[in-house]
Design a protein around this motif. Structure first.
Motif, PDB file in Angstrom:
ATOM      1  N   GLU A 247     -19.147  18.470 -16.292  1.00 54.67           N
ATOM      2  CA  GLU A 247     -19.136  18.152 -14.853  1.00 54.67           C
ATOM      3  C   GLU A 247     -20.177  17.104 -14.445  1.00 54.67           C
ATOM      4  O   GLU A 247     -20.304  16.782 -13.277  1.00 54.67           O
ATOM      5  N   GLN A 248     -20.956  16.590 -15.393  1.00 58.51           N
ATOM      6  CA  GLN A 248     -21.956  15.574 -15.041  1.00 58.51           C
ATOM      7  C   GLN A 248     -21.327  14.178 -15.115  1.00 58.51           C
ATOM      8  O   GLN A 248     -20.491  13.917 -15.972  1.00 58.51           O
ATOM      9  N   THR A 249     -21.766  13.302 -14.236  1.00 57.97           N
ATOM     10  CA  THR A 249     -21.217  11.941 -14.192  1.00 57.97           C
ATOM     11  C   THR A 249     -21.784  11.106 -15.331  1.00 57.97           C
ATOM     12  O   THR A 249     -22.998  11.086 -15.555  1.00 57.97           O
ATOM     13  N   GLY A 250     -20.888  10.414 -16.050  1.00 55.85           N
ATOM     14  CA  GLY A 250     -21.323   9.599 -17.178  1.00 55.85           C
ATOM     15  C   GLY A 250     -20.496   8.345 -17.366  1.00 55.85           C
ATOM     16  O   GLY A 250     -19.495   8.125 -16.662  1.00 55.85           O
ATOM     17  N   LEU A 251     -20.909   7.518 -18.309  1.00 60.63           N
ATOM     18  CA  LEU A 251     -20.185   6.292 -18.667  1.00 60.63           C
ATOM     19  C   LEU A 251     -20.198   6.148 -20.183  1.00 60.63           C
ATOM     20  O   LEU A 251     -21.228   6.399 -20.823  1.00 60.63           O
ATOM     21  N   ILE A 252     -19.069   5.730 -20.744  1.00 66.19           N
ATOM     22  CA  ILE A 252     -18.983   5.449 -22.181  1.00 66.19           C
ATOM     23  C   ILE A 252     -18.616   3.976 -22.323  1.00 66.19           C
ATOM     24  O   ILE A 252     -17.562   3.539 -21.861  1.00 66.19           O
ATOM     25  N   TYR A 253     -19.503   3.204 -22.958  1.00 66.19           N
ATOM     26  CA  TYR A 253     -19.248   1.766 -23.143  1.00 66.19           C
ATOM     27  C   TYR A 253     -18.692   1.484 -24.534  1.00 66.19           C
ATOM     28  O   TYR A 253     -19.218   1.976 -25.541  1.00 66.19           O
ATOM     29  N   VAL A 254     -17.627   0.696 -24.566  1.00 62.47           N
ATOM     30  CA  VAL A 254     -17.031   0.233 -25.823  1.00 62.47           C
ATOM     31  C   VAL A 254     -16.948  -1.289 -25.769  1.00 62.47           C
ATOM     32  O   VAL A 254     -17.207  -1.894 -24.730  1.00 62.47           O
ATOM     33  N   ARG A 255     -16.528  -1.915 -26.889  1.00 56.36           N
ATOM     34  CA  ARG A 255     -16.558  -3.380 -26.932  1.00 56.36           C
ATOM     35  C   ARG A 255     -15.249  -4.030 -26.480  1.00 56.36           C
ATOM     36  O   ARG A 255     -15.254  -5.132 -25.958  1.00 56.36           O
ATOM     37  N   THR A 256     -14.095  -3.377 -26.723  1.00 60.63           N
ATOM     38  CA  THR A 256     -12.824  -4.057 -26.459  1.00 60.63           C
ATOM     39  C   THR A 256     -11.889  -3.197 -25.610  1.00 60.63           C
ATOM     40  O   THR A 256     -12.069  -1.986 -25.489  1.00 60.63           O
ATOM     41  N   ARG A 257     -10.879  -3.847 -25.046  1.00 63.01           N
ATOM     42  CA  ARG A 257      -9.856  -3.149 -24.264  1.00 63.01           C
ATOM     43  C   ARG A 257      -9.160  -2.077 -25.108  1.00 63.01           C
ATOM     44  O   ARG A 257      -8.942  -0.958 -24.665  1.00 63.01           O
ATOM     45  N   ARG A 258      -8.802  -2.481 -26.327  1.00 64.74           N
ATOM     46  CA  ARG A 258      -8.084  -1.547 -27.200  1.00 64.74           C
ATOM     47  C   ARG A 258      -8.931  -0.306 -27.476  1.00 64.74           C
ATOM     48  O   ARG A 258      -8.436   0.822 -27.462  1.00 64.74           O
ATOM     49  N   ASP A 259     -10.230  -0.518 -27.730  1.00 60.62           N
ATOM     50  CA  ASP A 259     -11.137   0.617 -27.965  1.00 60.62           C
ATOM     51  C   ASP A 259     -11.136   1.566 -26.773  1.00 60.62           C
ATOM     52  O   ASP A 259     -11.092   2.785 -26.932  1.00 60.62           O
ATOM     53  N   SER A 260     -11.185   1.008 -25.563  1.00 60.26           N
ATOM     54  CA  SER A 260     -11.252   1.863 -24.366  1.00 60.26           C
ATOM     55  C   SER A 260      -9.964   2.673 -24.213  1.00 60.26           C
ATOM     56  O   SER A 260     -10.005   3.862 -23.906  1.00 60.26           O
ATOM     57  N   GLU A 261      -8.823   2.048 -24.487  1.00 58.85           N
ATOM     58  CA  GLU A 261      -7.540   2.748 -24.347  1.00 58.85           C
ATOM     59  C   GLU A 261      -7.362   3.819 -25.425  1.00 58.85           C
ATOM     60  O   GLU A 261      -6.918   4.934 -25.134  1.00 58.85           O
ATOM     61  N   ASN A 262      -7.731   3.483 -26.663  1.00 53.97           N
ATOM     62  CA  ASN A 262      -7.585   4.447 -27.760  1.00 53.97           C
ATOM     63  C   ASN A 262      -8.473   5.673 -27.548  1.00 53.97           C
ATOM     64  O   ASN A 262      -8.049   6.814 -27.738  1.00 53.97           O
ATOM     65  N   LEU A 263      -9.704   5.423 -27.128  1.00 59.10           N
ATOM     66  CA  LEU A 263     -10.656   6.521 -26.926  1.00 59.10           C
ATOM     67  C   LEU A 263     -10.243   7.382 -25.728  1.00 59.10           C
ATOM     68  O   LEU A 263     -10.328   8.614 -25.779  1.00 59.10           O
ATOM     69  N   ALA A 264      -9.758   6.732 -24.668  1.00 58.64           N
ATOM     70  CA  ALA A 264      -9.301   7.481 -23.483  1.00 58.64           C
ATOM     71  C   ALA A 264      -8.118   8.371 -23.832  1.00 58.64           C
ATOM     72  O   ALA A 264      -8.048   9.537 -23.411  1.00 58.64           O
ATOM     73  N   GLU A 265      -7.202   7.837 -24.642  1.00 60.43           N
ATOM     74  CA  GLU A 265      -6.017   8.613 -25.050  1.00 60.43           C
ATOM     75  C   GLU A 265      -6.437   9.830 -25.883  1.00 60.43           C
ATOM     76  O   GLU A 265      -5.958  10.950 -25.680  1.00 60.43           O
ATOM     77  N   VAL A 316     -25.537   9.113 -12.000  1.00 63.07           N
ATOM     78  CA  VAL A 316     -25.084   9.029 -13.398  1.00 63.07           C
ATOM     79  C   VAL A 316     -26.148   9.686 -14.287  1.00 63.07           C
ATOM     80  O   VAL A 316     -27.292   9.252 -14.319  1.00 63.07           O
ATOM     81  N   ARG A 317     -25.738  10.741 -14.986  1.00 67.71           N
ATOM     82  CA  ARG A 317     -26.705  11.506 -15.792  1.00 67.71           C
ATOM     83  C   ARG A 317     -26.752  11.035 -17.245  1.00 67.71           C
ATOM     84  O   ARG A 317     -27.721  11.262 -17.941  1.00 67.71           O
ATOM     85  N   TRP A 318     -25.685  10.388 -17.714  1.00 69.16           N
ATOM     86  CA  TRP A 318     -25.681   9.965 -19.119  1.00 69.16           C
ATOM     87  C   TRP A 318     -24.848   8.699 -19.317  1.00 69.16           C
ATOM     88  O   TRP A 318     -23.857   8.482 -18.634  1.00 69.16           O
ATOM     89  N   VAL A 319     -25.308   7.870 -20.227  1.00 69.62           N
ATOM     90  CA  VAL A 319     -24.568   6.677 -20.660  1.00 69.62           C
ATOM     91  C   VAL A 319     -24.535   6.700 -22.185  1.00 69.62           C
ATOM     92  O   VAL A 319     -25.573   6.855 -22.835  1.00 69.62           O
ATOM     93  N   VAL A 320     -23.339   6.594 -22.741  1.00 64.12           N
ATOM     94  CA  VAL A 320     -23.207   6.505 -24.204  1.00 64.12           C
ATOM     95  C   VAL A 320     -22.633   5.137 -24.556  1.00 64.12           C
ATOM     96  O   VAL A 320     -21.605   4.732 -24.011  1.00 64.12           O
ATOM     97  N   HIS A 321     -23.312   4.430 -25.443  1.00 69.71           N
ATOM     98  CA  HIS A 321     -22.726   3.225 -26.043  1.00 69.71           C
ATOM     99  C   HIS A 321     -22.016   3.680 -27.319  1.00 69.71           C
ATOM    100  O   HIS A 321     -22.668   3.921 -28.341  1.00 69.71           O
ATOM    101  N   PHE A 322     -20.704   3.832 -27.229  1.00 71.34           N
ATOM    102  CA  PHE A 322     -19.919   4.230 -28.395  1.00 71.34           C
ATOM    103  C   PHE A 322     -20.018   3.146 -29.467  1.00 71.34           C
ATOM    104  O   PHE A 322     -20.003   3.416 -30.662  1.00 71.34           O
ATOM    105  N   HIS A 323     -20.103   1.902 -28.992  1.00 67.83           N
ATOM    106  CA  HIS A 323     -20.428   0.758 -29.862  1.00 67.83           C
ATOM    107  C   HIS A 323     -21.670   0.088 -29.273  1.00 67.83           C
ATOM    108  O   HIS A 323     -21.751  -0.050 -28.052  1.00 67.83           O
ATOM    109  N   PRO A 324     -22.599  -0.353 -30.100  1.00 67.54           N
ATOM    110  CA  PRO A 324     -23.774  -1.035 -29.541  1.00 67.54           C
ATOM    111  C   PRO A 324     -23.384  -2.367 -28.907  1.00 67.54           C
ATOM    112  O   PRO A 324     -22.481  -3.049 -29.405  1.00 67.54           O
ATOM    113  N   PRO A 325     -24.019  -2.750 -27.798  1.00 65.96           N
ATOM    114  CA  PRO A 325     -23.734  -4.066 -27.208  1.00 65.96           C
ATOM    115  C   PRO A 325     -24.221  -5.179 -28.138  1.00 65.96           C
ATOM    116  O   PRO A 325     -25.023  -4.931 -29.042  1.00 65.96           O
TER     117      PRO A 325
END
Length: 478
Positions: A247-265, A316-325
């Motif tokens: 229930e905490q607000t967060g963000l997950i950063y990825v590098r590409t559109r495809r990565d974001s769609e695959n991970l969301a799915e 926003v309580r957490w930010v995860v870089h799934f891939h490093p910037p």
């Protein structure tokens, strides 16, 4: 402080209270507002959530005439303009995604001088119809604000070449204005190291700018880098974070559109409420996801780097870089979305093990970035030899797919000057040599592998004399 300065300070405090309900400024907001009202050029480096927008909105609203706010993203413009309009303030925006009727209405307001703030992208600012309106001698322009000015450095050479032409805007506008007209330019960003500050100052042709720099250190933001030994392990580590923060607000950063769609799915199939956010979505889809995230209908979003810039979400309580910037400036921007309310928050970056044998993706992404940059330089080198020594940007862009990028790279290597925002002059002989390595990308790699205090590393990288040797709340210090 003399009488007129005391009166001015009283006036700006009154306006601050009247519009935003604040009794007083946070440091160094008051000094920045005073500087802009006196029409001095400025370079402002303030952390995300430091209240940058008030610094240029308040002077604009206290003066007669127009302030142009050049902004990189539609979401960022719409967010700020909505907040201003909700307060019944004379602000508008122009961008390519707007319906024709709305564009026409804004241009009418411009003609009637009924706006104080006009938000637009570099490309819209330099579009023919808008430029003609701005050159009207009767239209009073007080200042030009470049918001998120680090985009000029990150994107100006290749991805958004219009940024490189912004330094020619002020002199061109002044030629069309009454004698003695002054137009100030101020650049605002949360992340600019000393080299980036130099580039911004040079490209925008800032004249003896007042410089305001605020330390990005945030005691409530805990930094952590974790090795993910395999792609499966990376997903599991992400899942561990999500499950530990229900229930905490967060963000997950990825590098590409495809990565974001695959991970969301993948996460949706596991029963999590989330969405992929990237530049390939329609404006309506992007606005809907932003609103759902802001109102906690979606607790976290899987996004590319554009998300969150200028969107006001303090919890926003957490930010995860799934891939490093790829760049440290991107990293500081993105972790800065967490903990803007001052409460404890965490920023976790997942990286491959150092050799890359078990999970080569990080190394492949780094290599792809460097090869793409070298390809831009190589194409520009070949193309530049075919270009006329003097010419018009739009003609070159029509004739050659990467024409605008070639001109931009020539400008960044001091081989081209803008005669105005639309015409250029090349100074032969032409040499656009791809760099052997990319220091900015190496800086990010060093941060991810450093054994020193992470906050100390960041502060040193951005030119702040660090008083921290052990912050006590990064993984290396703990």
């Amino acid at each position: 402080m003399n009488h007129s300065e005391t009166t001015l300070l009283k006036d700006i405090r009154t306006k601050l209270k009247e519009i935003w309900g604040y009794d007083d400024f946070r440091a160094p907001q008051r000094e920045i507002v005073s500087s802009l009202i006196s029409q001095q050029d400025a370079l402002v480096v303030m952390p995300t959530g430091g209240g940058k927008s008030i610094c240029f909105q308040l002077p604009a609203l206290m003066q007669t005439g127009l302030t142009l706010v050049v902004s990189p993203l539609v979401a960022l413009m719409e967010n700020q303009v909505k907040e201003l309009r909700d307060r019944q303030l004379p602000a508008a925006l122009l961008h390519s995604e707007l319906p024709s009727q709305q564009k026409w209405q804004t241009l009418q307001l411009l003609d009637k001088q009924q706006l104080r703030l006009l938000y637009l992208s570099p490309e819209t600012l330099l579009s023919q119809k808008v430029w003609e309106k701005l050159c009207n001698p009767q239209l009073k322009i007080n200042g030009i604000i470049l918001d998120e000015a680090h985009c000029l450095v990150q994107w100006g050479d290749t991805f958004r070449p219009a940024y490189r032409r912004l330094g020619a805007v002020r002199p061109a506008l002044l030629k069309n204005k009454p004698q003695g007209t002054k137009i100030a330019i101020a650049a605002f960003t949360a992340t600019a190291d000393t080299e980036a500050q130099k580039t911004i100052t040079q490209v925008l042709q800032l004249q003896s700018p007042a410089i305001f720099k605020q330390n990005p250190y945030r005691q409530n933001l805990h930094l952590k880098v974790q090795i993910a030994w395999t792609p499966k392990g990376r997903k599991q580590q992400l899942l561990n974070v999500i499950q530990a923060k229900p229930e905490q607000t967060g963000l997950i950063y990825v590098r590409t559109r495809r990565d974001s769609e695959n991970l969301a799915e993948w996460l949706t199939n596991l029963g999590h409420t989330t969405a992929a956010y990237h530049a390939g979505l329609s404006p309506e889809e992007r606005r809907q996801i932003e609103n759902h995230w802001l109102t906690s209908k979606i607790p976290f979003v899987i996004c590319t780097s554009a998300f969150g810039m200028g969107i006001n979400q303090p919890h926003v309580r957490w930010v995860v870089h799934f891939h490093p910037p790829l760049l440290l400036s991107e990293y500081v921007q993105e972790i800065g979305r967490a903990g803007r309310d001052g409460k404890d928050s965490i920023a976790i970056t997942l990286i491959s093990e150092p050799t890359g044998w078990l999970d080569p993706e990080d190394k492949q992404r780094q290599k792809f970035f460097e090869e793409k940059m070298r390809s831009h330089y190589s194409s520009a080198q070949q193309l530049a030899k075919k270009l006329p020594v003097q010419g018009e940007v739009s003609t070159i862009a029509r004739q050659h797919k990467e024409g605008a990028i070639a001109l931009s790279l020539l400008h960044s290597t001091n081989q081209l000057e803008w005669l105005d925002p639309f015409h250029y002059q090349i100074h032969p002989p032409i040499k656009i040599k791809p760099p052997a390595h990319f220091p900015a990308a190496q800086q990010m790699t060093k941060y991810l592998t450093t054994k020193q205090c992470r906050w100390q590393y960041l502060l040193n990288a951005f030119g702040f004399a660090s008083e921290i040797s052990k912050c006590g709340h990064c993984d290396n210090c703990q």
